[in-house]
Structure formats: structure tokens, C-alpha cells
Motif scaffolding. Sequence first.
Motif, PDB file in Angstrom:
ATOM      1  N   VAL A 165       0.970  -1.381   0.027  1.00 14.00           N
ATOM      2  CA  VAL A 165       0.187  -0.036  -0.031  1.00 14.00           C
ATOM      3  C   VAL A 165       0.719   1.274  -0.020  1.00 14.00           C
ATOM      4  CG1 VAL A 165      -1.653   1.397   1.286  1.00 14.00           C
ATOM      5  CG2 VAL A 165      -1.929  -1.323   0.999  1.00 14.00           C
ATOM      6  N   ALA A 166       2.004   1.238   0.871  1.00 15.50           N
ATOM      7  CA  ALA A 166       2.712   2.343   1.113  1.00 15.50           C
ATOM      8  C   ALA A 166       3.577   2.588  -0.548  1.00 15.50           C
ATOM      9  CB  ALA A 166       3.903   2.188   2.060  1.00 15.50           C
ATOM     10  N   ALA A 167       3.900   1.385  -1.168  1.00 23.80           N
ATOM     11  CA  ALA A 167       4.643   1.500  -2.483  1.00 23.80           C
ATOM     12  C   ALA A 167       3.591   2.347  -3.497  1.00 23.80           C
ATOM     13  CB  ALA A 167       5.115   0.219  -2.759  1.00 23.80           C
ATOM     14  N   ALA A 169       1.506   4.233  -2.851  1.00 25.45           N
ATOM     15  CA  ALA A 169       1.333   5.622  -2.413  1.00 25.45           C
ATOM     16  C   ALA A 169       2.430   6.301  -2.843  1.00 25.45           C
ATOM     17  CB  ALA A 169       0.987   5.631  -0.971  1.00 25.45           C
ATOM     18  N   SER A 170       3.463   5.976  -2.575  1.00 23.87           N
ATOM     19  CA  SER A 170       4.849   6.598  -2.967  1.00 23.87           C
ATOM     20  C   SER A 170       4.908   6.956  -4.268  1.00 23.87           C
ATOM     21  CB  SER A 170       5.921   5.551  -2.619  1.00 23.87           C
ATOM     22  OG  SER A 170       6.044   4.594  -3.465  1.00 23.87           O
ATOM     23  N   GLY A 172       2.349   8.186  -6.092  1.00 28.19           N
ATOM     24  CA  GLY A 172       1.479   9.139  -6.450  1.00 28.19           C
ATOM     25  C   GLY A 172      -0.086   8.628  -6.634  1.00 28.19           C
TER      26      GLY A 172
ATOM     27  N   PRO B 206       4.820  12.060  -2.713  1.00 31.22           N
ATOM     28  CA  PRO B 206       3.608  11.670  -2.154  1.00 31.22           C
ATOM     29  C   PRO B 206       3.832  11.101  -0.716  1.00 31.22           C
ATOM     30  CG  PRO B 206       3.877  10.887  -4.301  1.00 31.22           C
ATOM     31  CD  PRO B 206       5.366  11.624  -3.824  1.00 31.22           C
ATOM     32  N   VAL B 388      10.560   2.290  -1.048  1.00 33.07           N
ATOM     33  CA  VAL B 388       9.316   1.770  -0.520  1.00 33.07           C
ATOM     34  C   VAL B 388       8.842   0.578  -1.353  1.00 33.07           C
ATOM     35  CG1 VAL B 388       7.516   3.137  -0.739  1.00 33.07           C
ATOM     36  CG2 VAL B 388       7.474   1.777   1.192  1.00 33.07           C
TER      37      VAL B 388
END
Lengths: 419, 419
Positions: A165-167, A169-170, A172, B206, B388
Amino acid sequence: MPTTTAMRTLDEHRAASLALAAPLPTVVVGLPDALGHVLAQDVRTDEPLPRWDNSAMDGYAVRADDVRDASDATPVTLRVVADLPAGSSGRPVVEPGTAARIMTGAPVPPGADAVVPVEDTDAGTTTVEVRASKAVGQHVRRAGEDAVPGDLVVAAGTLLGPAHVAAVASVGVAQVAVHRRPRVAVISTGDELVTPGTTLAHGQIPDSNSWLLAAAVREAGGEAMRLGPVGDDPDALRDLLHGLDGGVDAIVTSGGVSVGAFDVVKAALLDEPDVVFVPVAVQPGKPQGLGRLPGGTPVFALPGNPVSSFVSFELFVRPALLRMRGLTDVERPTTTAVVDDGWRTPPGRAQVMPVRFVAPAASGAGARTPTHPHVVRATAGGSGSHLVARLALAEGLAIVPPDTQVAAGDLVTVLRVAP
Amino acid sequence: MPTTTAMRTLDEHRAASLALAAPLPTVVVGLPDALGHVLAQDVRTDEPLPRWDNSAMDGYAVRADDVRDASDATPVTLRVVADLPAGSSGRPVVEPGTAARIMTGAPVPPGADAVVPVEDTDAGTTTVEVRASKAVGQHVRRAGEDAVPGDLVVAAGTLLGPAHVAAVASVGVAQVAVHRRPRVAVISTGDELVTPGTTLAHGQIPDSNSWLLAAAVREAGGEAMRLGPVGDDPDALRDLLHGLDGGVDAIVTSGGVSVGAFDVVKAALLDEPDVVFVPVAVQPGKPQGLGRLPGGTPVFALPGNPVSSFVSFELFVRPALLRMRGLTDVERPTTTAVVDDGWRTPPGRAQVMPVRFVAPAASGAGARTPTHPHVVRATAGGSGSHLVARLALAEGLAIVPPDTQVAAGDLVTVLRVAP
């Protein structure tokens, strides 16, 4: 009338169960709902990563040429023209003889081509004394050095954990395409069953199977719709099943599949051309119903003994639900374990014995393989026990091939069912 | 002003983190909500189990004395006086010379003291021919043979899985006392952070940490309240933290704990007497803040590099959340693995390396221990990587003690972080 087939092996019925399942359609979810879903489309980055040259250290962005001769003995003094925290949108130009104070992650300003860590300076704010030379590019993370536009970030088929999930988000991305979770109707059957907490008349017992199966569906990542317990009325059950057909992704029933005089599930599904009731060469779990309703909904008709229901769900239903979620690896992890107690096995059938892990016996046969975990039966009464309270102790299911004896000290394959 | 302490070891900071946590108060939940909670009070049965003598087979309830001489050659004919499905509340008396048709699980009627399985009869419905003798009690499950009133069904401290929920239901209990789940506020900090999906200005990236940590809280069984990202304004952050104090069970922040000029979390908590900022001898994750706000709320101030946040959460926050849930075993399972790639380790600090499992190398050092799994680094750039996207490949964390080299073929201890 349901087809009657010859006895199936455990593996044959597992394959038939899995063949009823296909990955469910894709839905788009936002990041807050992505955890635990299986990604249906690759997530790629649209941008280089890092997005721009940025500092790998807290320090000063400089022109390497300016500090070529800097050392402790011959420090170089530069004028500080800017403060650049991470997130700074300022783009001051670092001219010869100047420096910009810079934080880790902040964009390296135009003109600068190296970063001097704060430890190699006097940490000045209007002018700074630089005490070490730096090569061009030193302590600078280059734009695109980790990824270029189009690079894969998370692959389709991935079960999304926190880091995935963080990847996403990272790079964008705020929404992802995932497989829908299966909606599963769970129905326990039997006139003797009443809702827990209800006063029991003579002959009644509390329903536990619908709770068992609904919780197992949730643990397998599905959404459970618990219906029932329902009584032994085939017409009413048939109406209920047809009402669900096409509106849910699977139906799981318990009870009413045996050879008794009141086998309601069997009776309700008597005329379904695509449902079979078939003996499976496994103990527990021999009587099984399996197939599709006219609207295409898979139905898993499990036996009603709680241990049989539990084992049948694990062997036949869970892998199908995981496939619906979009997973390709639908098996529980297995381990080889040493049996500490030994037990009787049935002739001609595989046996699935709920077991729990124990510390190895201090001596005797059980101690011979120190690198393997040790197990004993979780249900004191054996796999045929109706005591769901003891079943709750099970941490694994030992799978014993047909016509195999299990003595203390023997090795068995165990499906791990508890974390 | 926060106490400044000497460098702590990994284990010391883990112990300090865990010491902030205690099991949360008990709440009563119904069966639909019980799954995944930790039981706060023993569940015992009020009744004997089984509740009454019941049939272990589909067949006929008889008086053993009537069929004493029955055999294939000399069958005994009995009059069938009743049909007893499971759930039957009828209590017909089985007089000498009679039998009652009975289903598995149905109460054995008065007068009868044995069950003849249907296979040993002609399956008659008005009269039945019995072809085998049965001893008193044969094929009868005795009331109370599995449990007597007061017997333990599920022990306090148990993490409730499907079989536990079913066990509770099976003894007629509809509500259980469990520990409340921790409510955890998650705050990422940094002026450079924007919500994913937003157009980025130069210097902006982000936010991924708040998504990482919120998902990790959920995966640890907590309820996550994602706040932020918030900017580098210490006063605003202090107000936010004080507003949360006492209303949540824990606060987790990321970023702003280092030695830079804009360390917002450190600045916001500068005056808290019960919060320390302390270097921990671990890579990544050296700068850590930890303590309690005035209202007693534990605060975990983690570093902002995503890999550092991930590792810090695993090592310091997750065990504390599991303890709040009422669990006593708060550790991830560990395994010993063979390293296939080898990597550099920092002097004087433990190292926590995200790794993934691989098939053993076909030859060479990696193949020497076939019973151990093999691992390689998940983050190509090493544990200090800010990527990440690569962290998402991690299935475990290799824990390397301080001043230990890691070469291909060496054994390491791995915390399993993926299922």
C-alpha cells in the motif's frame, strides 16, 4: 437428480472444488481500502524515482569545484545563499563561492553538484567553512536512479500488505484495481439447531457451524452472510438457495448430506443437474455435495459434524475462496512434524487429524528429529469427535495418506491453520 | 526538555516500548464481532456435553436385552414406535419389543439403552428386523462424557479464531468479554509530503508513511486513525498531539526525530517530561522518540525514512499493540535462514535487513543446509534504501547482531513478517 459418482480421492475432490472458482471481477478501491485485496493490474510509476536530484545527507549543496582543495587544514569558506528543507520549492542558484543549506531529501539546487555533510563543516548559517573535498555527485541521489517511468512498482496478483500500500502511495497513485472479495452465504441446517443464547428444549443444541463457517470465510478474506440455522424443510431450503443464486459468489451449507432419512440439503438439491453428492475417501468429511446452481453460483455442501465441517472448509472451500480473491497460491503452508502420540487410521481413506504443536518429548521416539516440530492430536476423541471445543485447540491438520499407520515418532505432513 | 540518554541496544528499546503497553479494558461483544479479539474471561460450559444421551449412528434405539440373541441367522423383529430426527422433542418410551428410528445426534428415548446402526437392520419403518446384538450403551454418546458443568471451553488470553467462536457458540454463549482493540493515531510529518494523487510541485513527494503505518496498525489488529501528513510546524503538531492525548490508545509519528534543522516531532515534544529521544544501536532506525504524553497516551516517534519506519514499527510498535489487545505472545515467528547474497553491516549497531525467501542456489555455499530456507535482501539498495517499492518485497527481517559479518552461506535469524 444429482449424479451419483464413485468414491473420489481427497485430491480429486480438491481439484473439483477449485475448478468451481475463478478470480472475481475487478473493482477500483482507494488506498484506505486496499489492504488485504489482491491487485488486479500492475502498478507502475509514471515518473522517475527519485523525481529530482536530491540530497542523501543533511548538509550543504555546493559546487564540487569550489571545495576541491578543502581539508581540515585548508578549509574553504562559502556564502550560504539559501536554506532548503525537504519540501522546499525554492530553486536558488548556487553560484561559484556559494552554498545552500540542505536537508536529506530536498532537491539539489541548480548550480550545485555535490553535498557536503554537516559533519564536514562548521554548520554555519551565513557563511560555512567546508573541511573536506567532495566529488561531483557525492551524497546526491540522482533523479531516476531507482526507477524510470514505466517501471513496475507492485505486480498484479500481489496480496496487498502494508508495504505494498505504501509503495503504491509513494508513486502518487491513490486508487488501485483489485479483485472483489467473495460474498459467501453460510447456512447451517438441522431442526435441532437454535441460535446460541436461546433456551434449549429437549433435543435442541446451539448452532455452532454457521458461526464456524462464517468466521472461516472472513479469515479467508471473504465477506460472510450468515443465514440460518434453517430447519429440515427441503422446499424452504431450495427456495432459499435459488433466491441466493446469482446474488452471492458462493454458498456453503453444513449438514444434511449423509445417508440418513432427513438429509435436507441432499433433498433440496436433488434435481440440480450440476450438483453431485459424492463420497470422498477422507476421514472426516466423507459425504460431500458440490456443484453449481442454475444461475452459476458454486455450492459447497459440507457434512454437519463440526470437525467434518471445519476440515471440509479447509480442504475444499478455502482454496476456492482464495482463488476467487485473485490469489494463485491458495494452499496453506505445510510442515513436516513428528507425531508424539500416534492414533488409529481408517482403512482405504485419507485421514485429516486436527493437531496441536507441543514441545518435543524429553526422551523416546519423539525426540529423534530435533529440527522438526512435534504434534499431538488436538481432539482427544480423535478426528471423529463432535467436540468443537477441543477442535479450537487445533493449530494444524495432519494429512495421512490412505492405509498408513501413525505411530509415535512417525513423520506426518501438517497444514498450518493457525498463525 | 526531553531526557537525553546514552545509546540503547535494540533489546533495551524493545523492552522500553513494550513497557508502555498494557492490556486494554474489557468490552462485551456478540459472536458476529468476536473473531480476532482476545478473550478476557474464561468461557466455561454451564451444561454437561453432550447435554443428553444421544445416538452416535443413524439407526434404531432399542433395549439391548431385546436384541441379545439377534444375528443374520436369527433376526429379531421389533415394532417401530417413533421416528426421532435430530432436534426431536418427542420422548416416546421404548417398551420391550419396540424400537424407535433415530438419527445421529438425536436424544436416546426413555427405555432404550443401545442403538442398532441401520446397516445391521432391514431399515423397516413399521417393523424392523435387527440382525446383530448390541451391548448396553453401544452407539450411545453419554450425557456429560465430553464435559461437565464448569469445564473450561476457551481460556482467557486466547486469540479467537473460527473454531473458538464456534466452541463458544456450541455451549450456548452468545456474548464474550474481550479486550478492546487499540485505537491508534498515525501521523506522518514533513512539509514535502502531499496526499497521493495530488499534483506535485517541485520538491514535493507523495506521503507513503502514513499509509504504511495505518495499514500496519490494522494488520496488527488495531484501528488506525490516519492523520496527516502534517507540515513542519511544531506548535501545530503539539496542539494536535495534545488533542489526541487520552482519546486514543497510542500515537505513532514518522519523521522529524533526527538531528536536522527542521525536526518537527522532536521540537513539538521538547517539553514533555515523559518522552525521550534516544539513539538506538540499530540500522535502520537509529533515531527514536518514545514515551507518554501528559494524559498517559503512549507515543512512538519513528524516523521518517520508509524502511526505517517499517522496521521501527515491527520492532517497537507492533509488540506493544499486541500486548494492548491482550496477547502474551507478542513476537513474530522466527526462522533460521541461509543468506544467499551477503551484505555489509554497520559497526557497533545491530542490523535489521528486509529479506525475501528464495529457492536454494543449485550449488555453492548456499546449498549446504537443505532444511533451512534461503534468503536474499529484499531492498537491492540495502536496508538504508528509501525505496518503499522494493521494501514491499520483504517477507522477513533478518536480525544481525552488532559487529557481525554476513557472507553468502551464513545463517541468520529471520522474523517472518509476511504470511
